[in-house]
Design a protein around this motif. Structure first.
Motif, PDB file in Angstrom:
ATOM      1  N   UNK A 131      -3.323  -6.391  -0.562  1.00 34.20           N
ATOM      2  CA  UNK A 131      -3.257  -6.829  -1.948  1.00 34.20           C
ATOM      3  C   UNK A 131      -4.352  -6.143  -2.739  1.00 34.20           C
ATOM      4  N   UNK A 132      -4.004  -5.678  -3.926  1.00 40.06           N
ATOM      5  CA  UNK A 132      -4.993  -5.099  -4.830  1.00 40.06           C
ATOM      6  C   UNK A 132      -4.703  -5.598  -6.228  1.00 40.06           C
ATOM      7  N   UNK A 133      -5.715  -5.552  -7.074  1.00 39.92           N
ATOM      8  CA  UNK A 133      -5.550  -6.008  -8.443  1.00 39.92           C
ATOM      9  C   UNK A 133      -5.961  -4.898  -9.394  1.00 39.92           C
ATOM     10  N   UNK A 134      -5.169  -4.722 -10.455  1.00 38.17           N
ATOM     11  CA  UNK A 134      -5.453  -3.708 -11.470  1.00 38.17           C
ATOM     12  C   UNK A 134      -5.077  -4.283 -12.827  1.00 38.17           C
ATOM     13  N   UNK A 135      -6.040  -4.326 -13.707  1.00 35.79           N
ATOM     14  CA  UNK A 135      -5.859  -4.854 -15.058  1.00 35.79           C
ATOM     15  C   UNK A 135      -5.193  -6.230 -15.056  1.00 35.79           C
ATOM     16  N   UNK A 136      -5.663  -7.093 -14.175  1.00 31.91           N
ATOM     17  CA  UNK A 136      -5.183  -8.465 -14.124  1.00 31.91           C
ATOM     18  C   UNK A 136      -3.870  -8.677 -13.392  1.00 31.91           C
ATOM     19  N   UNK A 137      -3.242  -7.615 -12.903  1.00 35.27           N
ATOM     20  CA  UNK A 137      -1.981  -7.751 -12.162  1.00 35.27           C
ATOM     21  C   UNK A 137      -2.240  -7.536 -10.682  1.00 35.27           C
ATOM     22  N   UNK A 138      -1.535  -8.311  -9.846  1.00 36.34           N
ATOM     23  CA  UNK A 138      -1.646  -8.137  -8.399  1.00 36.34           C
ATOM     24  C   UNK A 138      -0.548  -7.196  -7.926  1.00 36.34           C
ATOM     25  N   UNK A 139      -0.915  -6.298  -7.025  1.00 36.23           N
ATOM     26  CA  UNK A 139       0.017  -5.363  -6.416  1.00 36.23           C
ATOM     27  C   UNK A 139      -0.059  -5.525  -4.905  1.00 36.23           C
ATOM     28  N   UNK A 140       1.079  -5.381  -4.240  1.00 33.06           N
ATOM     29  CA  UNK A 140       1.154  -5.523  -2.794  1.00 33.06           C
ATOM     30  C   UNK A 140       1.638  -4.211  -2.200  1.00 33.06           C
ATOM     31  N   UNK A 141       0.847  -3.646  -1.306  1.00 35.26           N
ATOM     32  CA  UNK A 141       1.181  -2.379  -0.662  1.00 35.26           C
ATOM     33  C   UNK A 141       1.521  -2.626   0.801  1.00 35.26           C
ATOM     34  N   UNK A 142       2.609  -2.005   1.274  1.00 35.84           N
ATOM     35  CA  UNK A 142       2.957  -2.045   2.690  1.00 35.84           C
ATOM     36  C   UNK A 142       2.275  -0.876   3.373  1.00 35.84           C
ATOM     37  N   UNK A 143       1.406  -1.178   4.321  1.00 32.60           N
ATOM     38  CA  UNK A 143       0.639  -0.174   5.053  1.00 32.60           C
ATOM     39  C   UNK A 143       1.067  -0.213   6.513  1.00 32.60           C
ATOM     40  N   UNK A 144       1.351   0.954   7.077  1.00 33.41           N
ATOM     41  CA  UNK A 144       1.643   1.051   8.509  1.00 33.41           C
ATOM     42  C   UNK A 144       0.516   1.842   9.151  1.00 33.41           C
ATOM     43  N   UNK A 145      -0.209   1.203  10.064  1.00 33.11           N
ATOM     44  CA  UNK A 145      -1.229   1.888  10.860  1.00 33.11           C
ATOM     45  C   UNK A 145      -0.498   2.480  12.059  1.00 33.11           C
TER      46      UNK A 145
END
Length: 144
Positions: A80-94
């Motif tokens: 999860x990351x936040x940018x300008x008050x919005x939350x974004x969800x990234x799918x990461x594969x290790x």
């Protein structure tokens, strides 16, 4: 965190301005298709993921180019990351292993894996290499 195997995804540009990705990460898109009324398949959606490898593994993802169809094995997490008050969800594969699906026109290696002892190997046969099944650098001048 979940174990995952992505059977078919396509390598995407790293950013809008930079097509080349770093050695430790690459972007992929996994298409989702269904049959239309004519009996043909059409893409109805895509899942975007970022494939990452720890630098300690020695896996180099620069061998994969935009448009390559790849298969990936590893662990998937949601960041999860936040940018300008919005939350974004990234799918990461290790990733533990990444390989080309089918043949590559440009030649070269089709597999990137992490060996148990930390070395990375590549081959064109779909099997991990390493000290146990890779031919040595021997010549006819070997004394025995």
């Amino acid at each position: 965190m979940a174990k995952i195997e992505i059977e078919s995804a396509f390598v995407e540009p790293w950013t809008k301005n930079t097509e080349e990705h770093p050695a430790w990460g690459m972007k992929t898109a996994e298409p989702h298709s269904r049959k239309n009324e004519d009996g043909k398949y059409e893409t109805v959606g895509r899942t975007f993921r970022t494939i990452k490898v720890p630098r300690s593994t020695g896996i180099d993802l620069t061998m994969f180019r935009k448009g390559d169809r790849v298969q990936v094995w590893g662990r998937e997490v949601t960041e999860t990351r936040e940018h300008e008050g919005k939350k974004y969800y990234d799918l990461i594969v290790w990733a533990d292993r990444v390989e080309i699906v089918g043949e590559r026109n440009s030649g070269g290696s089709n597999v990137a894996t992490e060996e148990p002892w930390g070395n990375t190997t590549s081959d064109n046969f779909g099997a991990p290499g390493g000290v146990w099944n890779t031919p040595g650098n021997y010549n006819n001048e070997t004394p025995f």
